[in-house]
Design an enzyme around this catalytic site. Structure first.
Site, PDB file in Angstrom:
ATOM      1  N   PHE A 291     -45.078  34.947 -10.650  1.00 31.52           N
ATOM      2  CA  PHE A 291     -46.391  35.549 -10.434  1.00 31.52           C
ATOM      3  C   PHE A 291     -47.401  35.040 -11.467  1.00 31.52           C
ATOM      4  CE2 PHE A 291     -43.322  38.310  -8.279  1.00 31.52           C
ATOM      5  CZ  PHE A 291     -43.861  38.248  -6.994  1.00 31.52           C
ATOM      6  N   SER A 292     -48.073  35.915 -12.188  1.00 31.32           N
ATOM      7  CA  SER A 292     -49.182  35.453 -13.027  1.00 31.32           C
ATOM      8  C   SER A 292     -48.760  34.636 -14.238  1.00 31.32           C
ATOM      9  CB  SER A 292     -50.037  36.637 -13.484  1.00 31.32           C
ATOM     10  OG  SER A 292     -50.858  37.072 -12.429  1.00 31.32           O
TER      11      SER A 292
END
Length: 416
Positions: free
Chosen positions: A77-78
Protein backbone atom coordinates in the site's frame (compact mmCIF):
# COMPACT_ATOMS: atom_id res chain seq x y z
CA UNK A 1 15.84 -22.26 6.84
CA UNK A 2 17.93 -23.42 9.73
CA UNK A 3 19.41 -20.75 11.94
CA UNK A 4 22.49 -22.93 12.48
CA UNK A 5 24.05 -21.60 9.29
CA UNK A 6 24.59 -18.25 10.95
CA UNK A 7 26.86 -19.44 13.74
CA UNK A 8 26.84 -19.24 17.51
CA UNK A 9 26.13 -15.51 17.56
CA UNK A 10 22.66 -16.07 16.13
CA UNK A 11 19.51 -16.01 18.21
CA UNK A 12 17.62 -19.28 18.47
CA UNK A 13 14.45 -18.94 16.45
CA UNK A 14 11.08 -20.12 17.76
CA UNK A 15 9.25 -22.86 15.92
CA UNK A 16 7.58 -21.54 12.81
CA UNK A 17 9.98 -18.62 12.33
CA UNK A 18 12.51 -18.78 9.50
CA UNK A 19 15.61 -16.72 8.87
CA UNK A 20 18.37 -15.44 11.11
CA UNK A 21 19.12 -12.75 13.69
CA UNK A 22 22.05 -11.89 15.99
CA UNK A 23 21.81 -13.10 19.57
CA UNK A 24 20.98 -9.65 20.92
CA UNK A 25 17.75 -9.64 18.92
CA UNK A 26 15.99 -12.18 21.10
CA UNK A 27 13.19 -9.81 22.25
CA UNK A 28 12.50 -8.77 18.65
CA UNK A 29 12.44 -12.39 17.48
CA UNK A 30 10.01 -13.37 20.24
CA UNK A 31 7.73 -10.40 19.55
CA UNK A 32 7.77 -11.16 15.82
CA UNK A 33 6.93 -14.82 16.46
CA UNK A 34 4.04 -13.86 18.75
CA UNK A 35 2.57 -11.01 16.71
CA UNK A 36 3.10 -12.36 13.19
CA UNK A 37 3.59 -16.10 13.44
CA UNK A 38 0.13 -17.07 14.64
CA UNK A 39 -2.12 -15.36 12.11
CA UNK A 40 -4.63 -17.59 10.37
CA UNK A 41 -3.86 -17.70 6.66
CA UNK A 42 -1.45 -14.78 6.88
CA UNK A 43 2.19 -14.06 7.52
CA UNK A 44 4.93 -11.50 7.25
CA UNK A 45 8.61 -10.76 7.02
CA UNK A 46 11.08 -8.36 8.63
CA UNK A 47 14.49 -7.44 7.17
CA UNK A 48 17.19 -5.33 8.82
CA UNK A 49 20.33 -4.08 7.09
CA UNK A 50 23.24 -2.14 8.54
CA UNK A 51 25.54 -0.18 6.23
CA UNK A 52 24.05 -2.09 3.34
CA UNK A 53 24.77 -5.55 4.78
CA UNK A 54 22.02 -7.94 5.98
CA UNK A 55 21.84 -8.02 9.77
CA UNK A 56 18.61 -9.95 10.36
CA UNK A 57 15.83 -11.45 8.27
CA UNK A 58 12.78 -13.12 9.78
CA UNK A 59 9.65 -14.58 8.29
CA UNK A 60 6.66 -16.49 9.67
CA UNK A 61 3.13 -17.53 8.87
CA UNK A 62 1.69 -18.45 5.50
CA UNK A 63 0.42 -17.07 2.23
CA UNK A 64 -2.79 -19.02 2.67
CA UNK A 65 -1.81 -22.29 1.01
CA UNK A 66 1.96 -22.36 1.56
CA UNK A 67 4.47 -21.17 4.15
CA UNK A 68 5.89 -17.65 4.00
CA UNK A 69 9.47 -17.66 2.69
CA UNK A 70 12.43 -15.33 2.23
CA UNK A 71 11.12 -14.44 -1.25
CA UNK A 72 7.49 -13.82 -0.30
CA UNK A 73 6.17 -10.35 -1.03
CA UNK A 74 2.79 -8.69 -0.86
CA UNK A 75 1.02 -5.39 -1.48
CA UNK A 76 2.54 -2.75 0.80
CA UNK A 77 0.00 0.00 0.00
CA UNK A 78 1.35 3.47 0.83
CA UNK A 79 4.85 2.17 1.52
CA UNK A 80 4.91 2.24 -2.30
CA UNK A 81 5.13 6.04 -2.08
CA UNK A 82 8.70 5.83 -0.81
CA UNK A 83 9.67 3.77 -3.87
CA UNK A 84 7.97 6.21 -6.24
CA UNK A 85 9.69 9.15 -4.55
CA UNK A 86 13.03 7.40 -5.01
CA UNK A 87 12.44 7.32 -8.77
CA UNK A 88 11.85 11.09 -8.73
CA UNK A 89 15.10 11.60 -6.81
CA UNK A 90 17.01 9.60 -9.38
CA UNK A 91 15.62 11.84 -12.13
CA UNK A 92 16.40 14.96 -10.09
CA UNK A 93 19.92 13.69 -9.51
CA UNK A 94 20.51 13.73 -13.27
CA UNK A 95 19.17 17.26 -13.62
CA UNK A 96 15.93 16.17 -15.32
CA UNK A 97 13.76 17.56 -12.49
CA UNK A 98 14.19 20.49 -10.09
CA UNK A 99 12.25 20.16 -6.82
CA UNK A 100 11.57 23.90 -6.78
CA UNK A 101 10.33 24.09 -10.36
CA UNK A 102 6.63 24.18 -11.28
CA UNK A 103 5.39 20.81 -12.52
CA UNK A 104 3.89 22.59 -15.53
CA UNK A 105 7.42 23.41 -16.67
CA UNK A 106 7.80 19.71 -17.51
CA UNK A 107 4.13 18.80 -18.00
CA UNK A 108 2.48 21.85 -19.65
CA UNK A 109 -1.01 20.35 -19.54
CA UNK A 110 -0.78 20.43 -15.74
CA UNK A 111 -1.03 24.24 -15.70
CA UNK A 112 -4.81 24.01 -16.27
CA UNK A 113 -7.18 25.48 -13.68
CA UNK A 114 -4.64 27.61 -11.86
CA UNK A 115 -2.01 24.94 -11.13
CA UNK A 116 0.87 26.67 -12.92
CA UNK A 117 2.71 27.50 -9.68
CA UNK A 118 2.46 24.06 -8.01
CA UNK A 119 6.00 22.69 -7.66
CA UNK A 120 7.51 19.24 -7.58
CA UNK A 121 8.23 19.75 -3.86
CA UNK A 122 4.57 20.64 -3.26
CA UNK A 123 3.50 17.22 -4.54
CA UNK A 124 6.26 15.36 -2.68
CA UNK A 125 5.12 17.01 0.58
CA UNK A 126 1.36 16.62 -0.02
CA UNK A 127 0.75 20.37 -0.38
CA UNK A 128 -0.58 20.45 -3.95
CA UNK A 129 -4.26 20.71 -3.00
CA UNK A 130 -5.09 17.69 -5.17
CA UNK A 131 -5.74 15.01 -2.58
CA UNK A 132 -9.39 14.32 -3.48
CA UNK A 133 -9.95 10.97 -5.18
CA UNK A 134 -13.61 11.64 -6.12
CA UNK A 135 -12.44 14.77 -7.96
CA UNK A 136 -10.82 12.57 -10.61
CA UNK A 137 -12.54 9.16 -10.32
CA UNK A 138 -16.27 8.48 -10.10
CA UNK A 139 -15.70 4.82 -9.26
CA UNK A 140 -12.87 2.57 -8.16
CA UNK A 141 -12.95 0.93 -11.58
CA UNK A 142 -11.95 4.25 -13.14
CA UNK A 143 -9.02 4.52 -10.74
CA UNK A 144 -7.56 1.37 -12.30
CA UNK A 145 -6.89 3.32 -15.53
CA UNK A 146 -3.69 5.03 -14.44
CA UNK A 147 -3.17 7.11 -17.56
CA UNK A 148 -6.74 8.40 -17.27
CA UNK A 149 -6.00 9.39 -13.66
CA UNK A 150 -2.83 11.22 -14.72
CA UNK A 151 -4.75 13.12 -17.38
CA UNK A 152 -7.63 14.07 -15.10
CA UNK A 153 -5.23 15.33 -12.45
CA UNK A 154 -3.53 17.46 -15.08
CA UNK A 155 -6.88 19.16 -15.74
CA UNK A 156 -8.14 19.25 -12.13
CA UNK A 157 -8.45 22.37 -9.98
CA UNK A 158 -6.68 22.50 -6.59
CA UNK A 159 -8.87 22.69 -3.50
CA UNK A 160 -8.79 25.04 -0.51
CA UNK A 161 -6.04 22.97 1.18
CA UNK A 162 -3.51 24.02 -1.46
CA UNK A 163 -0.29 24.93 0.35
CA UNK A 164 -0.83 22.93 3.55
CA UNK A 165 -0.08 19.23 4.12
CA UNK A 166 -3.15 17.13 3.28
CA UNK A 167 -2.28 13.52 2.55
CA UNK A 168 -2.63 12.67 -1.15
CA UNK A 169 -3.40 9.02 -0.43
CA UNK A 170 -3.79 7.86 -4.04
CA UNK A 171 -3.44 10.96 -6.23
CA UNK A 172 0.19 11.36 -5.10
CA UNK A 173 1.30 8.43 -7.23
CA UNK A 174 -0.43 9.49 -10.43
CA UNK A 175 0.82 13.06 -10.04
CA UNK A 176 4.43 11.89 -9.83
CA UNK A 177 3.88 9.31 -12.58
CA UNK A 178 2.51 12.02 -14.87
CA UNK A 179 5.52 14.20 -14.10
CA UNK A 180 7.96 11.33 -14.72
CA UNK A 181 6.16 10.35 -17.94
CA UNK A 182 6.41 13.94 -19.19
CA UNK A 183 10.16 13.95 -18.49
CA UNK A 184 11.11 10.46 -19.64
CA UNK A 185 8.25 9.19 -21.83
CA UNK A 186 8.00 6.10 -19.63
CA UNK A 187 5.46 4.88 -17.09
CA UNK A 188 6.19 4.52 -13.38
CA UNK A 189 6.18 0.72 -13.47
CA UNK A 190 9.06 0.69 -15.94
CA UNK A 191 10.86 3.47 -14.07
CA UNK A 192 10.71 1.59 -10.76
CA UNK A 193 12.35 -1.32 -12.51
CA UNK A 194 15.06 0.72 -14.27
CA UNK A 195 15.74 3.36 -11.58
CA UNK A 196 15.34 1.30 -8.40
CA UNK A 197 15.26 -2.47 -8.85
CA UNK A 198 17.92 -2.96 -11.52
CA UNK A 199 20.57 -0.46 -10.28
CA UNK A 200 20.29 -1.90 -6.77
CA UNK A 201 20.17 -5.55 -7.84
CA UNK A 202 16.72 -6.03 -6.29
CA UNK A 203 14.15 -8.61 -7.40
CA UNK A 204 11.71 -7.76 -4.64
CA UNK A 205 10.19 -4.40 -5.60
CA UNK A 206 7.44 -4.27 -8.22
CA UNK A 207 4.59 -1.95 -9.14
CA UNK A 208 1.62 -4.27 -9.25
CA UNK A 209 1.96 -7.89 -10.26
CA UNK A 210 5.54 -9.24 -10.26
CA UNK A 211 6.74 -9.94 -13.80
CA UNK A 212 6.90 -13.48 -15.12
CA UNK A 213 10.16 -15.05 -14.04
CA UNK A 214 10.51 -12.93 -10.91
CA UNK A 215 11.63 -14.73 -7.78
CA UNK A 216 9.05 -12.80 -5.74
CA UNK A 217 6.32 -15.11 -4.46
CA UNK A 218 3.15 -13.02 -4.18
CA UNK A 219 1.10 -13.50 -1.00
CA UNK A 220 -2.60 -12.64 -1.48
CA UNK A 221 -4.20 -10.33 1.04
CA UNK A 222 -5.78 -12.13 3.98
CA UNK A 223 -8.69 -11.06 6.17
CA UNK A 224 -11.90 -9.17 5.47
CA UNK A 225 -10.00 -6.35 3.70
CA UNK A 226 -12.17 -3.22 3.56
CA UNK A 227 -15.49 -5.01 3.12
CA UNK A 228 -17.23 -2.76 5.64
CA UNK A 229 -16.93 0.27 3.34
CA UNK A 230 -18.66 -1.72 0.60
CA UNK A 231 -21.94 -1.82 2.52
CA UNK A 232 -24.38 0.58 0.81
CA UNK A 233 -25.06 2.48 4.04
CA UNK A 234 -21.35 2.87 4.83
CA UNK A 235 -20.56 3.90 1.26
CA UNK A 236 -23.32 6.51 1.31
CA UNK A 237 -22.13 7.92 4.64
CA UNK A 238 -18.49 8.10 3.52
CA UNK A 239 -19.49 9.81 0.30
CA UNK A 240 -21.51 12.42 2.18
CA UNK A 241 -18.72 12.96 4.70
CA UNK A 242 -16.25 13.61 1.91
CA UNK A 243 -18.57 16.09 0.20
CA UNK A 244 -20.01 17.97 3.15
CA UNK A 245 -17.96 17.54 6.34
CA UNK A 246 -15.18 20.10 6.90
CA UNK A 247 -11.90 19.48 8.66
CA UNK A 248 -9.84 16.33 8.96
CA UNK A 249 -12.74 13.85 8.76
CA UNK A 250 -13.92 15.19 5.41
CA UNK A 251 -10.38 15.45 4.07
CA UNK A 252 -9.61 11.84 5.09
CA UNK A 253 -12.77 10.55 3.37
CA UNK A 254 -12.03 12.49 0.20
CA UNK A 255 -8.46 11.31 -0.14
CA UNK A 256 -9.32 7.62 0.22
CA UNK A 257 -12.92 6.80 -0.61
CA UNK A 258 -14.61 6.29 -3.94
CA UNK A 259 -17.51 3.85 -4.61
CA UNK A 260 -16.33 0.28 -5.15
CA UNK A 261 -12.95 0.78 -3.49
CA UNK A 262 -13.20 -2.45 -1.50
CA UNK A 263 -13.76 -4.50 -4.65
CA UNK A 264 -10.39 -3.80 -6.25
CA UNK A 265 -8.71 -5.59 -3.31
CA UNK A 266 -10.85 -8.71 -3.26
CA UNK A 267 -9.96 -12.20 -4.43
CA UNK A 268 -6.80 -14.23 -4.83
CA UNK A 269 -6.01 -12.22 -7.96
CA UNK A 270 -7.38 -8.74 -7.17
CA UNK A 271 -7.81 -6.08 -9.89
CA UNK A 272 -5.38 -3.76 -8.09
CA UNK A 273 -2.49 -5.96 -9.26
CA UNK A 274 -3.09 -5.09 -12.91
CA UNK A 275 -2.68 -1.33 -12.84
CA UNK A 276 -0.03 1.23 -11.98
CA UNK A 277 -1.02 2.86 -8.71
CA UNK A 278 2.30 4.35 -7.63
CA UNK A 279 0.89 5.49 -4.30
CA UNK A 280 -0.50 2.14 -3.27
CA UNK A 281 0.01 -1.10 -5.22
CA UNK A 282 3.68 -1.88 -4.85
CA UNK A 283 4.41 -5.57 -4.26
CA UNK A 284 7.55 -5.86 -2.15
CA UNK A 285 9.55 -8.34 -0.16
CA UNK A 286 11.00 -7.15 3.13
CA UNK A 287 14.52 -7.67 1.79
CA UNK A 288 13.80 -5.68 -1.36
CA UNK A 289 12.44 -2.72 0.57
CA UNK A 290 15.26 -2.82 3.15
CA UNK A 291 17.88 -2.88 0.38
CA UNK A 292 16.36 0.15 -1.30
CA UNK A 293 16.41 2.13 1.93
CA UNK A 294 19.97 0.95 2.58
CA UNK A 295 20.95 2.76 -0.61
CA UNK A 296 19.31 5.90 0.76
CA UNK A 297 21.51 5.58 3.84
CA UNK A 298 24.88 5.42 2.11
CA UNK A 299 24.08 6.32 -1.49
CA UNK A 300 25.80 3.42 -3.24
CA UNK A 301 24.66 0.48 -5.34
CA UNK A 302 25.53 -3.18 -4.85
CA UNK A 303 28.67 -2.79 -6.98
CA UNK A 304 29.90 0.29 -5.13
CA UNK A 305 28.80 2.89 -7.66
CA UNK A 306 27.00 6.04 -6.46
CA UNK A 307 23.21 5.75 -6.37
CA UNK A 308 22.36 9.32 -5.38
CA UNK A 309 24.62 12.35 -5.13
CA UNK A 310 25.56 13.99 -1.82
CA UNK A 311 23.44 16.99 -2.82
CA UNK A 312 20.33 14.84 -3.30
CA UNK A 313 21.03 12.97 -0.06
CA UNK A 314 21.05 16.24 1.85
CA UNK A 315 17.76 17.23 0.23
CA UNK A 316 15.88 14.04 1.08
CA UNK A 317 17.11 13.90 4.69
CA UNK A 318 15.72 17.34 5.45
CA UNK A 319 12.22 17.76 6.93
CA UNK A 320 10.38 20.11 4.58
CA UNK A 321 7.39 20.93 6.77
CA UNK A 322 6.48 20.43 10.42
CA UNK A 323 2.86 21.49 9.89
CA UNK A 324 0.26 18.92 10.96
CA UNK A 325 -1.36 16.92 8.17
CA UNK A 326 -4.97 17.98 7.57
CA UNK A 327 -6.06 14.67 6.02
CA UNK A 328 -4.42 12.43 8.62
CA UNK A 329 -6.24 13.85 11.62
CA UNK A 330 -3.49 16.40 12.27
CA UNK A 331 -0.72 13.88 12.81
CA UNK A 332 2.81 15.34 12.86
CA UNK A 333 4.06 13.54 9.73
CA UNK A 334 7.19 15.71 9.32
CA UNK A 335 7.16 15.36 5.55
CA UNK A 336 10.46 15.01 3.71
CA UNK A 337 10.55 14.99 -0.10
CA UNK A 338 8.38 11.90 -0.54
CA UNK A 339 9.04 10.28 2.84
CA UNK A 340 8.10 11.06 6.42
CA UNK A 341 9.62 10.96 9.87
CA UNK A 342 7.51 10.25 12.92
CA UNK A 343 7.78 11.10 16.64
CA UNK A 344 8.45 7.51 17.68
CA UNK A 345 11.36 6.02 19.59
CA UNK A 346 14.04 5.42 16.98
CA UNK A 347 12.16 7.06 14.13
CA UNK A 348 12.64 10.76 14.71
CA UNK A 349 15.94 11.11 12.85
CA UNK A 350 15.20 8.59 10.12
CA UNK A 351 12.67 8.60 7.32
CA UNK A 352 10.62 6.19 5.26
CA UNK A 353 6.96 5.45 4.60
CA UNK A 354 4.23 3.43 6.31
CA UNK A 355 1.46 1.72 4.34
CA UNK A 356 -2.11 0.74 5.11
CA UNK A 357 -2.01 -2.21 7.50
CA UNK A 358 1.38 -1.28 8.91
CA UNK A 359 3.89 -2.44 6.30
CA UNK A 360 6.79 0.01 6.09
CA UNK A 361 10.29 0.78 4.92
CA UNK A 362 12.60 3.06 6.93
CA UNK A 363 16.21 4.22 7.14
CA UNK A 364 18.37 6.12 9.60
CA UNK A 365 21.32 7.52 7.59
CA UNK A 366 23.29 8.36 10.75
CA UNK A 367 23.41 4.75 11.97
CA UNK A 368 23.24 3.09 8.56
CA UNK A 369 20.23 1.02 9.67
CA UNK A 370 17.47 0.22 7.20
CA UNK A 371 14.40 -1.75 8.21
CA UNK A 372 11.44 -3.14 6.27
CA UNK A 373 8.38 -4.99 7.51
CA UNK A 374 5.76 -6.45 5.16
CA UNK A 375 2.72 -8.60 5.85
CA UNK A 376 -0.46 -9.58 4.07
CA UNK A 377 -3.22 -9.23 6.66
CA UNK A 378 -5.74 -6.51 5.84
CA UNK A 379 -8.81 -6.58 8.04
CA UNK A 380 -10.75 -3.62 9.38
CA UNK A 381 -11.23 -5.49 12.68
CA UNK A 382 -7.47 -5.67 13.32
CA UNK A 383 -6.35 -2.48 11.57
CA UNK A 384 -5.93 -0.52 14.81
CA UNK A 385 -3.65 -3.32 16.01
CA UNK A 386 -1.69 -3.78 12.77
CA UNK A 387 -1.26 -0.17 11.63
CA UNK A 388 1.18 0.96 14.37
CA UNK A 389 3.60 -1.94 13.78
CA UNK A 390 6.45 0.53 13.38
CA UNK A 391 5.95 1.52 17.04
CA UNK A 392 6.99 -1.94 18.28
CA UNK A 393 9.39 -2.93 15.51
CA UNK A 394 11.79 0.01 15.59
CA UNK A 395 12.36 0.20 19.36
CA UNK A 396 13.09 -3.55 19.44
CA UNK A 397 15.42 -3.24 16.45
CA UNK A 398 17.38 -0.48 18.17
CA UNK A 399 17.50 -2.47 21.44
CA UNK A 400 18.80 -5.45 19.51
CA UNK A 401 21.53 -3.38 17.85
CA UNK A 402 22.62 -2.02 21.23
CA UNK A 403 22.61 -5.48 22.80
CA UNK A 404 24.65 -6.91 19.93
CA UNK A 405 27.14 -4.05 20.15
CA UNK A 406 27.48 -4.42 23.93
CA UNK A 407 27.94 -8.17 23.60
CA UNK A 408 30.67 -7.69 20.99
CA UNK A 409 32.40 -5.14 23.23
CA UNK A 410 32.29 -7.58 26.14
CA UNK A 411 33.83 -10.35 24.00
CA UNK A 412 36.60 -7.95 22.90
CA UNK A 413 37.38 -7.07 26.52
CA UNK A 414 37.60 -10.74 27.49
CA UNK A 415 39.82 -11.46 24.51
CA UNK A 416 42.12 -8.59 25.47
Amino acid sequence: MSNDAYGQDSAALPAGVGGYAPAGFGPLVRAFATLVGHRRGAGGSLAIHRHGEPLAHLWAGSTGDRPWSAETGTIVFSATKGVTATVIHRLADRGLIDYRAPIAEYWPRFAANGKGAITVADVLTHRAGLSSLPAVADTAAESLDHELMEDRLALAAPDRLRGVPAYHALTYGWLLAGLARAVTGRGMGELIRTEVAEPLGIDGIHLGRPAAGSSTDYAPLAGAHLSAVGHPVAANVLGRVGRHVPGALGAAARCLFVPGLHGILDGEDPPILDTEMPAGNGVCTATGLARMYAALADGVTVDGRPYLSAHTHRAIRRVQTYRLDHALFYLPMMWHLGYHSFPLVGARHGFGHIGLGGSFGWVDPASGLSVAYVHNRLDQTTLAYDQPAMAWVLPLVLSGVRATRDRAAGIDRVAA
